[in-house]
Design a protein around this motif. Structure first.
Motif, PDB file in Angstrom:
ATOM      1  N   ASN A 217       0.812  -1.223   0.000  1.00 42.51           N
ATOM      2  CA  ASN A 217       0.000   0.000   0.000  1.00 42.51           C
ATOM      3  C   ASN A 217       0.843   1.270   0.000  1.00 42.51           C
ATOM      4  N   VAL A 218       2.141   1.134   0.172  1.00 43.35           N
ATOM      5  CA  VAL A 218       3.025   2.291   0.255  1.00 43.35           C
ATOM      6  C   VAL A 218       3.883   2.332  -1.005  1.00 43.35           C
ATOM      7  N   ARG A 219       3.847   3.481  -1.672  1.00 41.00           N
ATOM      8  CA  ARG A 219       4.634   3.624  -2.889  1.00 41.00           C
ATOM      9  C   ARG A 219       6.111   3.834  -2.548  1.00 41.00           C
ATOM     10  N   GLU A 220       6.952   3.308  -3.406  1.00 39.09           N
ATOM     11  CA  GLU A 220       8.389   3.448  -3.204  1.00 39.09           C
ATOM     12  C   GLU A 220       8.805   4.921  -3.244  1.00 39.09           C
ATOM     13  N   ARG A 221       8.155   5.715  -4.055  1.00 39.63           N
ATOM     14  CA  ARG A 221       8.464   7.140  -4.158  1.00 39.63           C
ATOM     15  C   ARG A 221       8.250   7.837  -2.813  1.00 39.63           C
TER      16      ARG A 221
END
Length: 110
Positions: A21-25
């Motif tokens: 659910n967490v973007r790498e960006r």
């Protein structure tokens, strides 16, 4: 440039709990801000006058970012710490010279 362990640990826990659910960006942005805002004040500056310069310089040596600039063994660290006895003892103030600092301490001013 030193990131505090607690902040890094918090970020790690958040990422682990929200896998997928967490973007790498987002992670890279937070991590970059943490690295750029955390600074380390050298011990020789932070506690100057409270401890010997030799002891504080040894602490700074142990906290170098580059691992090759740190003591490479316990023996190397012990050897440097043992050299403290070779330093000249600090010059003692006369009774009159130390009076001002003692009065400030008693009054509560530093």
């Amino acid at each position: 440039m030193v990131m505090q362990f607690e902040r890094g640990r918090t970020l790690h826990d958040y990422v682990q709990k929200n896998k997928g659910n967490v973007r790498e960006r987002f992670i890279r942005g937070v991590f970059t801000r943490m690295l750029n805002t955390t600074t380390l004040v050298p011990a020789t500056e932070q506690w100057a006058g409270k401890y010997s310069h030799h002891f504080l310089a040894t602490i700074d040596w142990c906290l170098q970012l580059d691992p090759l600039k740190r003591p490479q063994s316990c023996f190397a660290l012990q050897k440097v710490l043992a050299q403290r006895h070779r330093e000249a003892p600090p010059v003692q103030k006369t009774w009159l010279e130390g009076l001002g600092s003692r009065l400030k301490t008693m009054i509560g001013r530093t």
